[in-house]
Enzyme design. Sequence first.
Site, PDB file in Angstrom:
ATOM      1  N   ASN A 208       1.545   8.389 -10.871  1.00  0.00           N
ATOM      2  CA  ASN A 208       1.343   8.375 -11.449  1.00  0.00           C
ATOM      3  C   ASN A 208       0.369   9.696 -11.212  1.00  0.00           C
ATOM      4  OD1 ASN A 208       0.545   7.218  -9.506  1.00  0.00           O
ATOM      5  ND2 ASN A 208      -1.279   7.054  -9.066  1.00  0.00           N
TER       6      ASN A 208
ATOM      7  N   HIS B 144       8.197   4.111  -9.035  1.00  0.00           N
ATOM      8  CA  HIS B 144       7.516   4.934  -8.663  1.00  0.00           C
ATOM      9  C   HIS B 144       6.438   3.662  -8.017  1.00  0.00           C
ATOM     10  CE1 HIS B 144       4.487   6.910  -6.500  1.00  0.00           C
ATOM     11  NE2 HIS B 144       3.117   6.506  -7.848  1.00  0.00           N
TER      12      HIS B 144
ATOM     13  N   HIS C 114      -2.816  -5.431 -13.664  1.00  0.00           N
ATOM     14  CA  HIS C 114      -1.034  -5.361 -13.937  1.00  0.00           C
ATOM     15  C   HIS C 114      -0.138  -6.316 -13.817  1.00  0.00           C
ATOM     16  CE1 HIS C 114      -2.009  -1.093 -13.636  1.00  0.00           C
ATOM     17  NE2 HIS C 114      -2.971  -0.893 -12.860  1.00  0.00           N
TER      18      HIS C 114
END
Length: 126
Positions: free
Chosen positions: A6, A94, A104
């Site tokens: 990110n 990641h 999420h």
Amino acid sequence: MVTAGNHEIEKLPVAEPEPFKAYNARWRTLYDAGATPSGDNLYYSFDVAGGVVHVVMLGSCTDFATGSAQHQWLQHDLAAVDRSKTAFVVALVHAPWYSSNEAHLGEGDAMEALLRGASVDAVYGE
């Protein structure tokens, strides 16, 4: 080998509208090499130890939903692995797809189905 996260997403839409421009300029991955080139610097795979281990580098900050380019590539890549010659398949990403963050929940379901279906031995996330 590296995989984007990110912090590599460019957030200045006026000055820099292309996501991952700095990352792509600085990190050259193996996206166009091997048996199943991905065509995208953000996700790729390679073999080590003479093909005994197949390593898959996934992009958790680029589209991985069912039907996405990354999802389709992963399906093709995993199908091309000859498990009679490749003892281990590992994947790295990641951001882990399992989180207690309700925003999420279920994000990695489509990718997990592919990874489980191919009997991937281990998935590592930060």
